[in-house]
Design an enzyme around this catalytic site. Sequence first.
Site, PDB file in Angstrom:
ATOM      1  N   CYS A 131       0.647  -1.311   0.154  1.00 33.20           N
ATOM      2  CA  CYS A 131      -0.153  -0.115   0.304  1.00 33.20           C
ATOM      3  C   CYS A 131       0.878   0.917   0.084  1.00 33.20           C
ATOM      4  O   CYS A 131       1.452   1.565   0.859  1.00 33.20           O
ATOM      5  CB  CYS A 131      -1.084  -0.292   1.230  1.00 33.20           C
ATOM      6  SG  CYS A 131      -1.857   1.248   1.101  1.00 33.20           S
ATOM      7  N   CYS A 134       0.086   3.592   2.505  1.00 33.96           N
ATOM      8  CA  CYS A 134       0.148   3.847   3.526  1.00 33.96           C
ATOM      9  C   CYS A 134       1.759   3.716   4.314  1.00 33.96           C
ATOM     10  O   CYS A 134       2.100   3.890   5.422  1.00 33.96           O
ATOM     11  CB  CYS A 134      -0.444   2.213   4.390  1.00 33.96           C
ATOM     12  SG  CYS A 134      -1.625   2.027   3.475  1.00 33.96           S
ATOM     13  N   ASP A 135       2.590   3.194   3.279  1.00 35.48           N
ATOM     14  CA  ASP A 135       4.308   2.709   3.939  1.00 35.48           C
ATOM     15  C   ASP A 135       5.216   3.268   2.596  1.00 35.48           C
ATOM     16  O   ASP A 135       6.125   3.562   3.066  1.00 35.48           O
ATOM     17  CB  ASP A 135       3.820   1.082   3.026  1.00 35.48           C
ATOM     18  CG  ASP A 135       3.525   0.877   4.371  1.00 35.48           C
ATOM     19  OD1 ASP A 135       3.046   0.898   5.439  1.00 35.48           O
ATOM     20  OD2 ASP A 135       3.081  -1.415   4.306  1.00 35.48           O
TER      21      ASP A 135
HETATM   22  P1  FAD Z   1     -11.228  -6.187   6.333  1.00 34.71           P
HETATM   23  O1  FAD Z   1      -9.870  -5.444   6.913  1.00 34.71           O
HETATM   24  O2  FAD Z   1     -10.311  -7.092   4.770  1.00 34.71           O
HETATM   25  O3  FAD Z   1     -12.019  -7.051   7.128  1.00 34.71           O
HETATM   26  C1  FAD Z   1     -12.920  -7.598   5.940  1.00 34.71           C
HETATM   27  C2  FAD Z   1     -13.224  -8.774   6.977  1.00 34.71           C
HETATM   28  O4  FAD Z   1     -13.917  -9.540   7.135  1.00 34.71           O
HETATM   29  C3  FAD Z   1     -12.452  -9.535   8.211  1.00 34.71           C
HETATM   30  O5  FAD Z   1     -12.962  -9.409   9.690  1.00 34.71           O
HETATM   31  C4  FAD Z   1     -11.979 -10.985   7.397  1.00 34.71           C
HETATM   32  O6  FAD Z   1     -11.837 -12.038   8.439  1.00 34.71           O
HETATM   33  C5  FAD Z   1     -13.883 -10.595   7.858  1.00 34.71           C
HETATM   34  N1  FAD Z   1     -14.638 -11.792   5.760  1.00 34.71           N
HETATM   35  C6  FAD Z   1     -13.882 -12.298   4.728  1.00 34.71           C
HETATM   36  N2  FAD Z   1     -14.699 -13.273   4.100  1.00 34.71           N
HETATM   37  C7  FAD Z   1     -15.023 -13.558   5.230  1.00 34.71           C
HETATM   38  C8  FAD Z   1     -16.509 -14.316   4.705  1.00 34.71           C
HETATM   39  N3  FAD Z   1     -16.917 -14.756   3.838  1.00 34.71           N
HETATM   40  N4  FAD Z   1     -17.564 -14.332   6.566  1.00 34.71           N
HETATM   41  C9  FAD Z   1     -17.160 -13.270   7.076  1.00 34.71           C
HETATM   42  N5  FAD Z   1     -16.214 -12.673   6.939  1.00 34.71           N
HETATM   43  C10 FAD Z   1     -15.585 -12.587   6.476  1.00 34.71           C
HETATM   44  N6  FAD Z   1      -4.617   1.430   4.930  1.00 34.71           N
HETATM   45  C11 FAD Z   1      -4.675   2.535   5.983  1.00 34.71           C
HETATM   46  O7  FAD Z   1      -6.022   3.700   6.213  1.00 34.71           O
HETATM   47  N7  FAD Z   1      -3.153   2.802   6.974  1.00 34.71           N
HETATM   48  C12 FAD Z   1      -2.671   1.608   6.856  1.00 34.71           C
HETATM   49  O8  FAD Z   1      -1.572   2.510   6.808  1.00 34.71           O
HETATM   50  C13 FAD Z   1      -2.451   0.685   6.076  1.00 34.71           C
HETATM   51  N8  FAD Z   1      -2.071  -0.364   6.082  1.00 34.71           N
HETATM   52  C14 FAD Z   1      -1.808  -1.891   5.719  1.00 34.71           C
HETATM   53  C15 FAD Z   1      -1.240  -2.336   5.878  1.00 34.71           C
HETATM   54  C16 FAD Z   1      -1.197  -4.161   5.031  1.00 34.71           C
HETATM   55  C17 FAD Z   1      -0.056  -5.142   4.160  1.00 34.71           C
HETATM   56  C18 FAD Z   1      -2.651  -3.869   4.509  1.00 34.71           C
HETATM   57  C19 FAD Z   1      -3.168  -5.531   4.128  1.00 34.71           C
HETATM   58  C20 FAD Z   1      -3.274  -3.223   4.705  1.00 34.71           C
HETATM   59  C21 FAD Z   1      -3.623  -2.042   4.650  1.00 34.71           C
HETATM   60  N9  FAD Z   1      -4.400  -0.932   5.297  1.00 34.71           N
HETATM   61  C22 FAD Z   1      -4.000   0.069   5.408  1.00 34.71           C
HETATM   62  C23 FAD Z   1      -5.723  -1.221   4.289  1.00 34.71           C
HETATM   63  C24 FAD Z   1      -6.923  -0.958   5.306  1.00 34.71           C
HETATM   64  O9  FAD Z   1      -6.022  -2.271   6.408  1.00 34.71           O
HETATM   65  C25 FAD Z   1      -7.940  -1.754   4.510  1.00 34.71           C
HETATM   66  O10 FAD Z   1      -8.542  -0.485   3.813  1.00 34.71           O
HETATM   67  C26 FAD Z   1      -8.445  -1.821   5.221  1.00 34.71           C
HETATM   68  O11 FAD Z   1      -8.773  -2.893   6.765  1.00 34.71           O
HETATM   69  C27 FAD Z   1     -10.159  -2.349   4.774  1.00 34.71           C
HETATM   70  O12 FAD Z   1     -11.694  -2.413   5.612  1.00 34.71           O
HETATM   71  P2  FAD Z   1     -12.746  -3.549   5.341  1.00 34.71           P
HETATM   72  O13 FAD Z   1     -13.157  -3.332   6.887  1.00 34.71           O
HETATM   73  O14 FAD Z   1     -13.346  -3.338   4.603  1.00 34.71           O
HETATM   74  O15 FAD Z   1     -12.218  -4.707   5.038  1.00 34.71           O
END
Ligand code: FAD
Length: 307
Positions: A131, A134-135
């Site tokens: 990302c 982020c990084d």
């Molecule tokens: P997610 O965080 O992906 O959460 C999805 C949820 O759904 C999880 O609980 C998962 O277990 C669940 N799930 C998935 N499929 C199913 C299913 N079939 N049934 C039930 N549950 C399910 N963003 C920033 O703003 N700043 C940062 O510094 C940053 N650093 C990052 C570093 C890394 C290594 C990564 C991978 C991402 C980073 N991001 C960062 C991006 C950020 O993490 C995401 O944009 C954010 O977490 C998205 O949130 P979300 O709730 O949409 O999805």
Amino acid sequence: PFDVLIVGGGPAGAAAAVYAARKGIRTGIASERFGGQVLDTLGIENFVSVKETEGPKFALALEEHVRHYDVDIMNLQRAKALKAGSDLIEIELENGAALKARSVILSTGARWRKLGVPGEDQYRNKGVAYCPHCDGPLFKGKRVAVVGGGNSGVEAAIDLAGIVAHVTLIEFADQLRADAVLQRKLASLPNVTAILHAQTTEVTGDGQKVNGLVYKDRATGVDQRVELEGVFVQIGLVPNTEWLKGSIELSRHGEIVVDAKGQTSVPGVFAAGDATTTPFKQIIIAAGDGAKAALGAFDHLIRSSAP
Ligand code: FAD
């Protein structure tokens, strides 16, 4: 049944749960891994008002905030199907149970597509990043590679070129696949080198952190090495929506299509965060999106005839 059932416990789902619960309606949240991608994140420095924190700490704070309200938290539950009936929506879980709700918020997030080469996992968060927003700042003044010449890869290269010393853009095919305007911008930057028909075969390091990348020149078959401190993998973000195919409208990238209120193609089903067509995949955006979807769902509930 639940008034609002949230599927996915990342920032989007957690924010949706807090917003729904504060309306005094019956709220549940089922997720495979509460915390989501944040659990895999080392440092977070761009969630405004939190100058810096760590992923697992942030994930715990999400869960504590949700637990502060009357929310039914079902952790380690994977959803496998969505069925929309005439009034209730049903979410089938992998364990065989089925949850019923008057409205549903899908927030199952996404995952970065990996290169699948030696060194990638070993040096994740030690030079291997996914990302740029982020990084990127962690690599100020250093040399990095961006792997992937589509829109996200070229955007990342342009973005990083303003921060780092040098960017090597590595594309597998014979040409970049990004929009022409991005390619023109890229070509105008003095500190970016684009390498075509190059297959990344290894990320190398000194045991502690990344020190290079090896690619095979697909024209000559010869291995080449680039010395650098960081590798940004930009070969796609895959939404966790495979289980929704056929039951809800998805974009050609598999993202859940939502309108400005988070409403999907199925009445009463809302979606938020990285799993959707909402642009820019970030924690703060996912959280805001989750709040919006919860308010959208509440709006739907007060307008629907069921008591
Ligand atoms: P997610 O965080 O992906 O959460 C999805 C949820 O759904 C999880 O609980 C998962 O277990 C669940 N799930 C998935 N499929 C199913 C299913 N079939 N049934 C039930 N549950 C399910 N963003 C920033 O703003 N700043 C940062 O510094 C940053 N650093 C990052 C570093 C890394 C290594 C990564 C991978 C991402 C980073 N991001 C960062 C991006 C950020 O993490 C995401 O944009 C954010 O977490 C998205 O949130 P979300 O709730 O949409 O999805």
